[in-house]
Write a protein that holds these residues in place. Structure first.
Motif, mmCIF file in Angstrom:
data_model
loop_
_atom_site.group_PDB
_atom_site.id
_atom_site.type_symbol
_atom_site.label_atom_id
_atom_site.label_comp_id
_atom_site.label_asym_id
_atom_site.label_seq_id
_atom_site.Cartn_x
_atom_site.Cartn_y
_atom_site.Cartn_z
ATOM 1 N N THR A 287 13.256 44.502 31.185
ATOM 2 C CA THR A 287 14.196 43.726 32.007
ATOM 3 C C THR A 287 14.474 44.456 33.337
ATOM 4 O O THR A 287 15.570 44.372 33.891
ATOM 5 N N ALA A 288 13.473 45.190 33.819
ATOM 6 C CA ALA A 288 13.604 45.946 35.077
ATOM 7 C C ALA A 288 14.891 46.786 35.087
ATOM 8 O O ALA A 288 15.570 46.884 36.111
ATOM 9 N N GLY A 289 15.207 47.370 33.942
ATOM 10 C CA GLY A 289 16.382 48.263 33.882
ATOM 11 C C GLY A 289 17.708 47.545 34.015
ATOM 12 O O GLY A 289 18.738 48.178 34.230
ATOM 13 N N GLN A 290 17.702 46.221 33.870
ATOM 14 C CA GLN A 290 18.941 45.448 34.068
ATOM 15 C C GLN A 290 19.507 44.957 32.735
ATOM 16 O O GLN A 290 19.796 43.780 32.554
ATOM 17 N N ARG A 291 19.608 45.876 31.809
ATOM 18 C CA ARG A 291 20.296 45.592 30.545
ATOM 19 C C ARG A 291 21.455 46.554 30.454
ATOM 20 O O ARG A 291 21.332 47.706 30.875
ATOM 21 N N CYS A 292 22.536 46.112 29.828
ATOM 22 C CA CYS A 292 23.662 47.044 29.642
ATOM 23 C C CYS A 292 23.227 48.201 28.747
ATOM 24 O O CYS A 292 23.774 49.296 28.817
ATOM 25 N N THR A 293 22.212 47.956 27.897
ATOM 26 C CA THR A 293 21.764 48.991 26.959
ATOM 27 C C THR A 293 20.508 49.721 27.446
ATOM 28 O O THR A 293 19.894 50.462 26.674
#
Ligand code: NAD
Length: 504
Positions: A287-293
């Protein structure tokens, strides 16, 4: 490919009135190409308050519908989501830039939480409690709470709503949802899907059970401040949580705050390195580093550093970056230019603090207004500067460690501790990581990465806000109010010793 036309076609199929997505003041862009794909009309605060009033009226009727019957509505919602999965997943990819499997995966999470909530609708148990008074019975009863406000972030545009809404609905609450201003189209689609479930359910579902508020944070503030909303579940940045938390506390409303994550992993000497490598690559770049986790900090024991970090760098250099709609790339775009600028700022600061950066450059894809980047791996001499903060982009800071106690302390030494993981085959290390003086995060995993939580467990739980509270486990209790009931079936009323009243 005409992405605007495709968006309108998808929305039409999903049941949204497509006249409502043009001509408004709130532009919606697809990060895939950067193009404007819609312009919605923002609501005023007065309109938002009116919607909350309608939801309050709906609550008054819905709370009287038996819980298992309320579960039937959520079962129908799950069916409608199954039928709409391909279209809704595609819309998530267009609006957020997720790759197809992630767009569809998000809808699957919605389906899963519906299944969970249907079962829950028959399990809203209270306790029967031993009482000290003779001829009495004491028990607790869980009652519906009221209008549940949901504020959601752009990066999980639909799943977060469903984690809250499915529970709230079986608990007898109505829902008012303020989606991210960056992703209102998927919210309109969910509203239409929900309306279909309501239609099939019949007249026992009151109008106003779900209201969607379109607008920016001002509308979110109207929701937060409305006295008819006893619970607000807000997902987003830590900055947002710091604003929303005190406002809710001022009027004694409940808060479920799911905020940022500066998540870390530890690779120990005994780790299965192939397994760790795959989990790290997925957790940090997905997710291109766009996860809260998303995995953002990685501590690697000095004895295995050279066996894993060069291989990880190779993965960073070779991962495919590109359009999630037209290619099979594993990494899609950043949401917008500010996200790209923040990433570059963090990389510069890392360099200034002695970091060695691999990757991080912009990847051209023929669309000036779309922001694709090669994920960045930064070897850091220590946990300083930007490593201490969440940057919502694909940056992984890698650090060497030698002592387990020290690395645990480093692991816990940042704010926004949401998810964490350890890679080890040493039971003392793994058990210590899960123990009271181990990881301080709401999610602590062994031999599995930081991202990809299942709905069965309570999700979230930054250490500052006190543990997971959404979706599974007993998270439902936040969406209800507890009453303790005492019934006297004797013919005496025990009062405190020496107390009597002359009532004749
Ligand atoms: P954001 O904080 O900018 O916005 C989130 C939502 O809050 C939006 O709907 C926005 O309009 C609203 N908002 C902002 N300020 C507000 C205020 N003062 N009052 C009321 N509403 C307000 O976050 P974002 O950029 O959309 O999302 C990314 C962030 O969300 C990251 O920090 C990420 O870690 C976090 N996140 C956390 C979780 C979790 O479950 N812990 C899940 C997804 C995302």
């Amino acid at each position: 490919m005409d992405i605007t036309k495709e968006t309108a076609a998808l929305l039409g199929r999903l049941g949204v009135n497509t006249d409502s997505i043009v001509g408004g003041d709130l532009p919606v862009h697809s990060p895939v190409t950067g193009e404007k794909i819609a312009a919605l009309k923002s609501m005023s605060s007065a309109e938002a308050n009116q919607a909350i009033e309608q939801a309050h009226e709906a609550f008054k009727a819905w709370r009287l519908v038996p819980a298992p019957k309320r579960g039937e509505l959520v079962r129908l919602l799950g069916e409608e989501l199954r039928a709409a999965k391909a279209d809704l997943g595609r819309l998530v990819s267009i609006e957020v830039g997720k790759i197809p499997s992630e767009g569809l995966g998000e809808v699957q999470e919605m389906i899963d939480i519906c299944d969970f909530a249907v079962g829950l609708s028959r399990q809203l148990y209270g306790l029967t409690i031993a009482t000290e008074r003779p001829g009495h019975r004491m028990m607790e009863t869980w009652h519906p709470l009221g209008v549940v406000g949901v504020i959601s972030a752009f990066n999980f545009p639909v799943a977060v709503w469903s984690w809250n809404a499915a529970l709230a609905l079986v608990c007898g609450d109505s829902v008012v949802w303020k989606p991210s201003e960056k992703t209102p189209l998927t919210a309109l689609a969910c509203e239409a899907i929900f309306a279909r479930a309501v239609k099939r359910f019949g007249a026992d579902a009151p109008a106003g059970l779900l209201k969607v508020l379109i607008g920016d944070r001002a509308i979110g503030e109207a929701l937060v401040d409305n006295p008819k909303v006893p619970l607000v579940s807000a997902t987003g940045s830590t900055r947002m949580g710091r604003e929303v938390g005190p406002r809710l506390a001022r009027r004694f409303a409940r808060a479920v705050l799911e905020l940022g994550g500066n998540n870390a992993g530890i690779v120990c000497p005994s780790a299965d390195l192939d397994m760790a490598l795959r989990a790290i690559a997925f957790g940090a770049m997905g997710t291109a580093g766009q996860r809260c986790t998303t995995l953002r900090r990685l501590f690697v024991h000095e004895s295995v550093y050279d066996a894993i970090v060069p291989r990880l760098k190779k993965a960073y250099e070779s991962v495919s970056v590109g359009s999630p709609l037209e290619t099979s790339a594993l990494v899609g775009p950043l949401i917008d230019k500010p996200a790209y600028d923040n990433m570059q700022k963090a990389l510069q600061a890392a360099g200034a603090n002695g970091g060695k950066v691999t990757g991080g450059a912009r990847v051209e894809n023929g669309h000036d207004a779309a922001y694709y980047v090669r994920p960045a791996l930064v070897e850091m001499p220590g946990q300083v500067g930007p490593v201490l903060e969440e940057t919502f982009a694909p940056i992984l800071y890698v650090m060497k460690y030698s002592d387990f106690d020290e690395v645990l302390a480093q692991h816990n030494a940042v704010g926004a501790g949401l998810s964490s993981s350890i890679f080890t085959r040493d039971i003392q290390e793994s058990e210590r990581f899960l123990s009271a003086d181990g990881s301080d995060c709401g999610i602590a995993n062994v031999n599995i990465g930081t991202s990809g939580a299942e709905i069965g467990g309570a999700f979230g739980g930054e250490k500052e806000t006190g543990g997971g509270r959404e979706s599974g486990s007993d998270a439902w209790k936040a969406y209800m109010r507890r009453a303790t009931n005492t019934v006297n079936y004797s013919n005496a009323l025990p009062l405190a010793q020496g107390v009597s009243f002359d009532i004749d």
